[in-house]
Design a protein around this motif. Structure first.
Motif, PDB file in Angstrom:
ATOM      1  N   LEU A   1       0.854  -1.187   0.000  1.00 19.02           N
ATOM      2  CA  LEU A   1       0.000   0.000   0.000  1.00 19.02           C
ATOM      3  C   LEU A   1       0.889   1.236   0.000  1.00 19.02           C
ATOM      4  O   LEU A   1       1.803   1.352   0.818  1.00 19.02           O
ATOM      5  CB  LEU A   1      -0.893   0.027   1.239  1.00 19.02           C
ATOM      6  N   ALA A   2       0.607   2.164  -0.909  1.00 20.07           N
ATOM      7  CA  ALA A   2       1.398   3.391  -0.980  1.00 20.07           C
ATOM      8  C   ALA A   2       1.076   4.325   0.176  1.00 20.07           C
ATOM      9  O   ALA A   2       1.937   5.098   0.614  1.00 20.07           O
ATOM     10  CB  ALA A   2       1.155   4.090  -2.321  1.00 20.07           C
ATOM     11  N   VAL A   3      -0.152   4.288   0.670  1.00 24.43           N
ATOM     12  CA  VAL A   3      -0.590   5.093   1.812  1.00 24.43           C
ATOM     13  C   VAL A   3      -1.434   4.195   2.704  1.00 24.43           C
ATOM     14  O   VAL A   3      -1.974   3.187   2.252  1.00 24.43           O
ATOM     15  CB  VAL A   3      -1.407   6.325   1.366  1.00 24.43           C
ATOM     16  N   PRO A   4      -1.576   4.533   3.980  1.00 22.96           N
ATOM     17  CA  PRO A   4      -2.422   3.703   4.847  1.00 22.96           C
ATOM     18  C   PRO A   4      -3.858   3.637   4.321  1.00 22.96           C
ATOM     19  O   PRO A   4      -4.458   4.651   3.973  1.00 22.96           O
ATOM     20  CB  PRO A   4      -2.354   4.422   6.199  1.00 22.96           C
ATOM     21  N   ALA A   5      -4.405   2.451   4.253  1.00 24.40           N
ATOM     22  CA  ALA A   5      -5.785   2.224   3.807  1.00 24.40           C
ATOM     23  C   ALA A   5      -6.199   0.844   4.292  1.00 24.40           C
ATOM     24  O   ALA A   5      -5.350  -0.010   4.563  1.00 24.40           O
ATOM     25  CB  ALA A   5      -5.897   2.326   2.282  1.00 24.40           C
ATOM     26  N   THR A   6      -7.496   0.620   4.363  1.00 30.39           N
ATOM     27  CA  THR A   6      -8.002  -0.645   4.895  1.00 30.39           C
ATOM     28  C   THR A   6      -8.504  -1.532   3.768  1.00 30.39           C
ATOM     29  O   THR A   6      -9.504  -1.226   3.116  1.00 30.39           O
ATOM     30  CB  THR A   6      -9.139  -0.403   5.904  1.00 30.39           C
ATOM     31  N   ILE A   7      -7.791  -2.626   3.549  1.00 36.18           N
ATOM     32  CA  ILE A   7      -8.203  -3.612   2.550  1.00 36.18           C
ATOM     33  C   ILE A   7      -9.354  -4.432   3.108  1.00 36.18           C
ATOM     34  O   ILE A   7      -9.313  -4.897   4.249  1.00 36.18           O
ATOM     35  CB  ILE A   7      -7.033  -4.544   2.191  1.00 36.18           C
ATOM     36  N   ASP A   8     -10.395  -4.614   2.309  1.00 36.21           N
ATOM     37  CA  ASP A   8     -11.523  -5.462   2.692  1.00 36.21           C
ATOM     38  C   ASP A   8     -11.832  -6.388   1.524  1.00 36.21           C
ATOM     39  O   ASP A   8     -12.159  -5.919   0.432  1.00 36.21           O
ATOM     40  CB  ASP A   8     -12.751  -4.617   3.034  1.00 36.21           C
ATOM     41  N   VAL A   9     -11.712  -7.696   1.756  1.00 38.37           N
ATOM     42  CA  VAL A   9     -11.944  -8.671   0.683  1.00 38.37           C
ATOM     43  C   VAL A   9     -13.303  -9.342   0.835  1.00 38.37           C
ATOM     44  O   VAL A   9     -13.545 -10.413   0.288  1.00 38.37           O
ATOM     45  CB  VAL A   9     -10.824  -9.733   0.642  1.00 38.37           C
ATOM     46  N   GLY A  10     -14.217  -8.672   1.557  1.00 40.41           N
ATOM     47  CA  GLY A  10     -15.512  -9.264   1.812  1.00 40.41           C
ATOM     48  C   GLY A  10     -16.336  -9.544   0.568  1.00 40.41           C
ATOM     49  O   GLY A  10     -17.264 -10.360   0.618  1.00 40.41           O
ATOM     50  N   ALA A  11     -16.004  -8.935  -0.546  1.00 39.22           N
ATOM     51  CA  ALA A  11     -16.749  -9.174  -1.783  1.00 39.22           C
ATOM     52  C   ALA A  11     -16.612 -10.598  -2.283  1.00 39.22           C
ATOM     53  O   ALA A  11     -17.466 -11.076  -3.032  1.00 39.22           O
ATOM     54  CB  ALA A  11     -16.288  -8.203  -2.876  1.00 39.22           C
ATOM     55  N   LEU A  12     -15.538 -11.293  -1.871  1.00 36.12           N
ATOM     56  CA  LEU A  12     -15.327 -12.657  -2.342  1.00 36.12           C
ATOM     57  C   LEU A  12     -14.490 -13.518  -1.390  1.00 36.12           C
ATOM     58  O   LEU A  12     -14.256 -14.697  -1.644  1.00 36.12           O
ATOM     59  CB  LEU A  12     -14.656 -12.651  -3.727  1.00 36.12           C
ATOM     60  N   GLY A  13     -14.046 -12.935  -0.280  1.00 40.46           N
ATOM     61  CA  GLY A  13     -13.121 -13.636   0.601  1.00 40.46           C
ATOM     62  C   GLY A  13     -13.695 -14.871   1.251  1.00 40.46           C
ATOM     63  O   GLY A  13     -13.004 -15.894   1.392  1.00 40.46           O
ATOM     64  N   LYS A  14     -14.960 -14.817   1.662  1.00 44.63           N
ATOM     65  CA  LYS A  14     -15.553 -15.990   2.294  1.00 44.63           C
ATOM     66  C   LYS A  14     -15.657 -17.144   1.299  1.00 44.63           C
ATOM     67  O   LYS A  14     -15.412 -18.308   1.645  1.00 44.63           O
ATOM     68  CB  LYS A  14     -16.911 -15.656   2.895  1.00 44.63           C
ATOM     69  N   GLY A  15     -15.990 -16.820   0.054  1.00 44.10           N
ATOM     70  CA  GLY A  15     -16.025 -17.857  -0.966  1.00 44.10           C
ATOM     71  C   GLY A  15     -14.657 -18.483  -1.176  1.00 44.10           C
ATOM     72  O   GLY A  15     -14.529 -19.697  -1.329  1.00 44.10           O
ATOM     73  N   ARG A  16     -13.625 -17.644  -1.187  1.00 49.04           N
ATOM     74  CA  ARG A  16     -12.256 -18.159  -1.320  1.00 49.04           C
ATOM     75  C   ARG A  16     -11.931 -19.130  -0.194  1.00 49.04           C
ATOM     76  O   ARG A  16     -11.350 -20.201  -0.423  1.00 49.04           O
ATOM     77  CB  ARG A  16     -11.265 -16.998  -1.322  1.00 49.04           C
ATOM     78  N   LEU A  17     -12.319 -18.791   1.029  1.00 47.09           N
ATOM     79  CA  LEU A  17     -12.017 -19.658   2.161  1.00 47.09           C
ATOM     80  C   LEU A  17     -12.807 -20.960   2.088  1.00 47.09           C
ATOM     81  O   LEU A  17     -12.292 -22.031   2.442  1.00 47.09           O
ATOM     82  CB  LEU A  17     -12.299 -18.920   3.469  1.00 47.09           C
ATOM     83  N   VAL A  18     -14.052 -20.906   1.640  1.00 47.03           N
ATOM     84  CA  VAL A  18     -14.821 -22.134   1.426  1.00 47.03           C
ATOM     85  C   VAL A  18     -14.086 -23.051   0.455  1.00 47.03           C
ATOM     86  O   VAL A  18     -13.978 -24.270   0.667  1.00 47.03           O
ATOM     87  CB  VAL A  18     -16.233 -21.809   0.912  1.00 47.03           C
ATOM     88  N   ASP A  19     -13.551 -22.490  -0.631  1.00 45.88           N
ATOM     89  CA  ASP A  19     -12.799 -23.293  -1.597  1.00 45.88           C
ATOM     90  C   ASP A  19     -11.568 -23.932  -0.954  1.00 45.88           C
ATOM     91  O   ASP A  19     -11.258 -25.104  -1.205  1.00 45.88           O
ATOM     92  CB  ASP A  19     -12.351 -22.430  -2.781  1.00 45.88           C
ATOM     93  N   LEU A  20     -10.865 -23.185  -0.128  1.00 44.71           N
ATOM     94  CA  LEU A  20      -9.662 -23.711   0.517  1.00 44.71           C
ATOM     95  C   LEU A  20     -10.001 -24.866   1.448  1.00 44.71           C
ATOM     96  O   LEU A  20      -9.311 -25.895   1.460  1.00 44.71           O
ATOM     97  CB  LEU A  20      -8.956 -22.599   1.286  1.00 44.71           C
ATOM     98  N   VAL A  21     -11.069 -24.701   2.227  1.00 43.49           N
ATOM     99  CA  VAL A  21     -11.484 -25.777   3.129  1.00 43.49           C
ATOM    100  C   VAL A  21     -11.973 -26.981   2.339  1.00 43.49           C
ATOM    101  O   VAL A  21     -11.644 -28.134   2.654  1.00 43.49           O
ATOM    102  CB  VAL A  21     -12.576 -25.264   4.090  1.00 43.49           C
ATOM    103  N   LEU A  22     -12.735 -26.736   1.290  1.00 42.98           N
ATOM    104  CA  LEU A  22     -13.219 -27.836   0.451  1.00 42.98           C
ATOM    105  C   LEU A  22     -12.055 -28.622  -0.140  1.00 42.98           C
ATOM    106  O   LEU A  22     -12.052 -29.867  -0.116  1.00 42.98           O
ATOM    107  CB  LEU A  22     -14.098 -27.278  -0.666  1.00 42.98           C
ATOM    108  N   ASP A  23     -11.053 -27.934  -0.666  1.00 36.44           N
ATOM    109  CA  ASP A  23      -9.901 -28.615  -1.259  1.00 36.44           C
ATOM    110  C   ASP A  23      -9.170 -29.466  -0.230  1.00 36.44           C
ATOM    111  O   ASP A  23      -8.718 -30.579  -0.535  1.00 36.44           O
ATOM    112  CB  ASP A  23      -8.943 -27.591  -1.868  1.00 36.44           C
ATOM    113  N   MET A  24      -9.047 -28.971   0.988  1.00 34.16           N
ATOM    114  CA  MET A  24      -8.406 -29.744   2.050  1.00 34.16           C
ATOM    115  C   MET A  24      -9.179 -31.026   2.333  1.00 34.16           C
ATOM    116  O   MET A  24      -8.603 -32.115   2.441  1.00 34.16           O
ATOM    117  CB  MET A  24      -8.307 -28.913   3.329  1.00 34.16           C
ATOM    118  N   LEU A  25     -10.502 -30.914   2.444  1.00 29.35           N
ATOM    119  CA  LEU A  25     -11.316 -32.067   2.798  1.00 29.35           C
ATOM    120  C   LEU A  25     -11.418 -33.081   1.672  1.00 29.35           C
ATOM    121  O   LEU A  25     -11.569 -34.284   1.920  1.00 29.35           O
ATOM    122  CB  LEU A  25     -12.710 -31.599   3.228  1.00 29.35           C
TER     123      LEU A  25
END
Length: 311
Positions: A131-155
């Protein structure tokens, strides 16, 4: 015949999880799942002061790129382009300003647009996230879906048999088809339809989740237009089905804005959405069973446009 184990239910990343398998998961596998969820949360949660994104929000600078940075931020860039900037990964401060902050204060300080030209502020690659300046990244637009995929791949690397991973309504199914109700955004006791999902993911988003009153007496919610910092007022709920949950989650977010249906078409994603005035739209060829009131007929649109009806 051996009975299937009870679903594994737990709370993580601010939502309720349910994992359903044909065979009981060994304790070591459960520990691995929880460790992976915690690792993702410690990297991407803006609600944790010890997370990587919280550190960047305080000081800016660069960190070694997390494993999920490139796929998620590449997809967020596509969402931003498709929605003319309505989706923006630097929307965290906008959510904080409306009260959806780390302390969940719900104290509305007024709308705050997210930084425009965010690609010049936030840069990413295989090696670094900066980040060039302080700012708050929020991946809520797709982050939960990404985590579901990661857990699914593990299982899927274990002998689970039929498998469903459900994180608060964002879910992925492998094996036996599952019929999923599409919850009415104004009455959780009702459904507007049913969608059968087979070896795919279904993700949903709605304005009745994470909603709170504003200082002016109106209702605020977590789906914001980054260009204004204001909650979306035209779309009430969205659903999308795709081969993976991150893609479905991303499209479910994009569907709150103009450009969402076009992006869904380009990505080959089927979808349903409901407007705040009670109309239901769906993509051409969508296989969801949408319930229709008998006293109201469907209005057929050209094949290149969504179909719609009143609910």
């Amino acid at each position: 015949m051996t009975a299937a184990p009870e679903p594994w239910r737990f709370d993580a990343i601010g939502t309720r999880w349910e994992i359903v398998t044909e065979r009981r998961l060994p304790p070591a596998v459960r520990d691995e799942v929880m460790s992976r969820i915690d690792e993702f949360d410690r990297t991407w949660s803006r609600f944790r002061p010890d997370s990587a994104v919280s550190a960047l929000a305080r000081t800016a600078g660069a960190i070694p790129a997390p494993a999920d940075a490139v796929p998620m931020l590449d997809a967020l860039e596509a969402l931003s382009n498709a929605t003319a900037g309505a989706v923006n990964p630097l929307i965290g401060a906008s959510l904080d300003a409306l009260g959806y902050d780390a302390g969940y204060t719900l104290h509305d300080q007024g709308p705050l647009p997210a930084p425009s030209g965010w690609q010049q502020v936030l840069t990413w690659g295989e090696r670094r996230l900066a980040l060039a300046v302080p700012a708050t990244i929020d991946v809520g637009a797709l982050g939960k879906g990404r985590l579901v995929d990661l857990v699914l791949d593990m299982l899927m690397r274990t002998e689970t048999g039929d498998l469903t991973v459900d994180a608060g309504g964002d879910l992925a199914v492998r094996g036996r088809p599952q019929r999923i109700g599409l919850e009415h955004p104004f009455d959780p006791r009702r459904a507007i339809g049913v969608w059968e999902v087979t070896d795919a993911a279904l993700c949903a988003s709605a304005v009745n989740r994470r909603a709170w009153p504003s200082a002016a007496g109106t209702t605020l919610h977590h789906v914001l237009d980054a260009r204004t910092g204001q909650p979306v007022r035209t779309i009430a709920a969205t659903w999308a089905v795709a081969p993976d949950a991150m893609t479905a989650d991303a499209v479910a977010t994009a569907l709150f804005f103009d450009g969402g249906p076009r992006l869904a078409h380009e990505w080959g994603v089927d979808w349903v959405r409901m407007t705040t005035d009670g109309r239901v739209e769906w993509s051409p060829g969508c296989r969801a069973d949408v319930f229709v009131r008998k006293d109201r007929g469907a209005r057929t649109a050209p094949a290149s446009r969504p179909n719609s009806l009143e609910q």
